[in-house]
Design a protein around this motif. Structure first.
Motif, PDB file in Angstrom:
ATOM      1  N   LYS A 160      50.564 -32.435-139.307  1.00 56.57           N
ATOM      2  CA  LYS A 160      50.024 -31.197-138.738  1.00 56.57           C
ATOM      3  C   LYS A 160      48.499 -31.184-138.773  1.00 56.57           C
ATOM      4  N   SER A 184      41.946 -21.621-141.318  1.00 54.70           N
ATOM      5  CA  SER A 184      42.866 -20.484-141.261  1.00 54.70           C
ATOM      6  C   SER A 184      42.631 -19.545-142.438  1.00 54.70           C
ATOM      7  N   CYS A 244      39.092 -21.924-132.806  1.00 54.26           N
ATOM      8  CA  CYS A 244      38.737 -21.723-134.202  1.00 54.26           C
ATOM      9  C   CYS A 244      37.323 -21.165-134.318  1.00 54.26           C
ATOM     10  N   TYR A 252      43.101 -26.277-138.816  1.00 55.83           N
ATOM     11  CA  TYR A 252      43.952 -25.430-139.653  1.00 55.83           C
ATOM     12  C   TYR A 252      43.245 -25.105-140.970  1.00 55.83           C
ATOM     13  N   TYR A 262      41.481 -26.516-129.756  1.00 50.97           N
ATOM     14  CA  TYR A 262      41.660 -25.884-131.064  1.00 50.97           C
ATOM     15  C   TYR A 262      40.304 -25.593-131.708  1.00 50.97           C
TER      16      TYR A 262
END
Length: 732
Positions: free
Chosen positions: A176, A186, A215, A183, A211
């Motif tokens: 991932k 996050s 972000c 990520y 992404y």
């Protein structure tokens, strides 16, 4: 700088481990001797072979130790080492007896069977097929952490951070992260955008990676939330994101539209201007507005003959309420909602006590709450009724991902007829939303605060937005009572509110100004006042009665410099006191410290034997002890002692001096406040007023009269973009 060393061997014993962050104290057999190793061992257990990088240290209490910076776990490869590992409880569901049967059956091939042929474990008596699968899953998860740590080490991701990521993403974490390294930005991981960007670049991702752009937009919105904004105009947010990302604004705008369509961002028009929200902030403000309108539209039954009740209270207390006080009491008992505001000495407490008395006499159950522990304690003292923090009132708990939530909500409301909340200026949008969700239908709501103080640390401007909307009856007490007029703190606070320079010439009162032009000299004088002059002259306890409040963290008279100086004066280094390094400063046994963010995981025990969890932003305590062996700190907060794991120490700061912002909701016997050189954006009236009104019996300002005058005259508040007033509608 000390030279890093390598060490390898088999773990013989685990004395302590913290499963939430991997901190471990263990005994390592390097083939010659047993060595105490401390640090993040990535979940390694007895019987495992590990390769460690770190340094040998000598702890003056616990002796020689090897402090671990990096740990590489090696899979046990002999039947003996595999048995020791399994028998230690390293894999849930396997104890010594089961471990012996498994190793006797599969020998050196045991771990390969567990990982790749788990159904074969069911051949052993006492292991069902389901249990065999569970054992395999636990083993894979256990060593998946190791693989993730090894992979992320190249990007300078710490073992603690890797462990947190594994808990969130599981065994597929590596895949991932390779797919979307952002990520790390996050809400769960909270890496800075810049750091995640470095990792992504190292993985080969370019500036136009979708992404990355998404972000970056979220990062801009989160940054503005930290500055108090619940939303931001689209035309202001997107150019900032474009500059941050180095991508043209059209591309950023297209990505923003896509995020709106996906629900990652909420768009709302406010006075014909499109605003961007993170969804949870939009939900908070829109819910507050809906619920407040609902309460206003369905008021509870009026209290019969309220004037008789007021007369009775006046007779019982031998006082005469002013017209505004009577108006506030009538609204609270008959309208169902009231905002009660006013500065020091205007009778807020007397009015509040009258409201409580009348409603109690009417048979209504009342709950009292405040945002912080100190504010709740003070509310209890002035009302004679128990007050709780909002978090405690709502009964904070944790979900499976260790995220906080409140057990009191729409389905499990508070058991009360009246809810009174003090220090409302400190309550942010998200917390107020949670509170309103727990308010039962028909409950009266009384909100008390001083709208001239600084707004909440969290995002939103709830109290001021509620007042400005006009939807809740509001009474601002303005008359300063004769007894309060005897206090120069009170009279000067009201002068500041009127834009008048406070009287700095006083020499025989509770308000003093000491002129000092040089900022470094200001800091020295502040420390001298707090440690010698005031304790000697007024018998104040330097640590418990006196609080230094600084407008700024930085500069010569900011909290960082003054805290270091104060620590050296009142709690210098000693062989009898353990200490630890936290960033650029030292925490030492005996230090006065402050928690700087909400932490729902910290456990505490009260002196009366009760226990609980949660230490919150702004709580001040004293560091009683540091246990280096177990990695635990004991910190006393008033009547309770909290147990801190090492992973939480970066949430602590020295608190001999704190910022005015952090002092909200608190009251101190004596306040010493430098008013010297500071960033221009901090020279404004509300900050000075808030600092002055934190003092209960004595205030000493130290610095330049010109700075006091500049702060008094500057009425400009830092604007906060919020939507609550818009959602409520302007009823004025």
């Amino acid at each position: 700088m000390s030279q890093k060393e390598n060490l390898s061997g088999i773990i013989e014993k685990v004395s302590f481990t913290n499963p939430s962050n991997g901190f471990t104290v263990a005994q390592l057999n390097d083939g010659k001797r047993l060595i105490t190793v401390v640090g993040n061992l990535a979940g390694a257990g007895v019987g495992e072979t590990v390769k460690l990088t770190g340094e040998h240290t000598e702890h003056y209490t616990f002796g020689p130790q090897f402090k671990v910076d990096e740990c590489e776990r090696c899979v046990p490869d002999t039947a003996a080492s595999i048995y020791k590992y399994l028998a230690s409880g390293g894999i849930k569901g396997i104890g010594p007896a089961t471990a012996l049967r498994i190793v006797n059956r599969f020998g050196d091939n045991t771990l390969n069977v567990i990982e790749k042929e788990p159904q074969r474990l069911a051949e052993i008596k006492g292991i069902s097929h389901a249990k065999a699968m569970a054992i395999s899953e636990e083993y894979i998860k256990n060593f998946g952490v190791r693989d993730l740590m090894v992979y992320l080490a190249q990007f300078k991701v710490t073992p603690d951070e890797a462990l947190r990521l594994f808990k969130l993403l599981g065994t597929a974490a590596i895949d991932k992260i390779k797919l979307n390294p952002y990520y790390f930005c996050s809400d769960d991981m909270r890496f800075s955008f810049e750091r995640a960007d470095e990792i992504a670049q190292a993985m080969g991702y370019g500036a136009d990676f979708e992404y990355r752009i998404m972000c970056g937009i979220e990062y801009v919105l989160r940054h503005n939330i930290q500055n108090g904004h619940t939303c931001i105009p689209r035309h202001k947010a997107l150019p900032v994101a474009s500059d941050l990302l180095g991508v043209d604004e059209k591309t950023v705008s297209d990505c923003c539209d896509k995020m709106i369509g996906q629900g990652r961002i909420t768009l709302a028009d406010i006075e014909d201007v499109p605003y961007l929200f993170l969804p949870y902030q939009y939900k908070a403000e829109s819910y507050i507005a809906t619920r407040i309108k609902s309460i206003a539209g369905c008021p509870p039954p009026s209290v019969i003959d309220v004037n008789r009740h007021i007369a009775q209270v006046q007779n019982d207390l031998d006082i005469e309420f002013g017209a505004l006080q009577k108006r506030a009491i009538e609204l609270a008992v008959n309208k169902g909602m009231l905002i009660l505001t006013g500065g020091p000495g205007t009778g807020k407490t007397t009015t509040l006590n009258a409201i409580i008395h009348i409603l109690e006499q009417s048979g209504l159950k009342i709950l009292l709450a405040a945002p912080t522990g100190r504010a709740a304690k003070r509310m209890s003292e002035v009302t004679g009724n128990e007050a709780k923090t909002i978090h405690r009132l709502l009964e904070v708990e944790w979900d499976e991902s260790h995220r906080p939530y409140f057990s009191k909500n729409e389905r499990n409301t508070l058991d009360c007829h009246v809810l009174i909340v003090d220090e409302m200026s400190m309550v942010d949008s998200v917390l107020f939303e949670s509170l309103l969700r727990a308010v039962p239908f028909g409950c009266r709501l009384v909100l008390v605060g001083d709208s001239d103080q600084l707004p909440s640390v969290g995002a939103g401007n709830v109290l001021q937005d509620l007042i400005d909307s006009g939807i809740i009856p509001t009474v601002e007490l303005t008359e300063v009572f004769r007894q309060a007029m005897e206090s120069a703190i009170v009279t000067n606070a009201h002068k500041i509110l009127r834009g008048e320079t406070p009287d700095l010439s006083l020499r025989d009162s509770d308000f003093f100004f000491l002129k000092c032009e040089n900022a470094h000299s200001v800091a020295d004088l502040v420390c001298n006042l707090a440690t010698e002059r005031l304790p000697n002259a007024y018998e104040y306890n330097a640590l418990e009665d006196i609080q230094i409040l600084c407008p700024s963290r930085k500069w010569d008279a900011g909290t960082l410099a003054i805290n270091t100086a104060m620590q050296n004066l009142v709690n210098p280094p000693s062989r009898d006191k353990k200490e630890i390094h936290v960033g650029k400063f030292i925490l030492r046994e005996g230090d006065k410290v402050m928690q700087i963010k909400n932490n729902y995981d910290i456990t505490w025990n009260k002196d009366d034997g009760t226990d609980g969890t949660g230490i919150f932003n702004g709580d001040v305590g004293f560091l009683e002890s540091i246990d280096m062996g177990s990695g635990l700190l004991h910190i006393r907060f008033d009547d309770k002692v909290a147990l801190y794991m090492m992973e939480f120490v970066d949430q602590l700061e020295l608190a001999y001096a704190v910022t005015v912002h952090k002092s909200q909701g608190s009251e101190y016997e004596c306040v010493v406040m430098p008013v010297s050189d500071m960033p221009p954006q901090l020279k404004y009236r509300n900050l000075l007023y808030t600092g002055v009104t934190r003092a209960k019996n004595m205030l000493v300002l130290v610095g330049k009269q010109q700075v006091v005058e500049e702060m008094t005259q500057n009425v400009k508040r830092t604007r906060r973009y919020t939507a609550l007033r818009h959602f409520l509608g302007d009823s004025k």
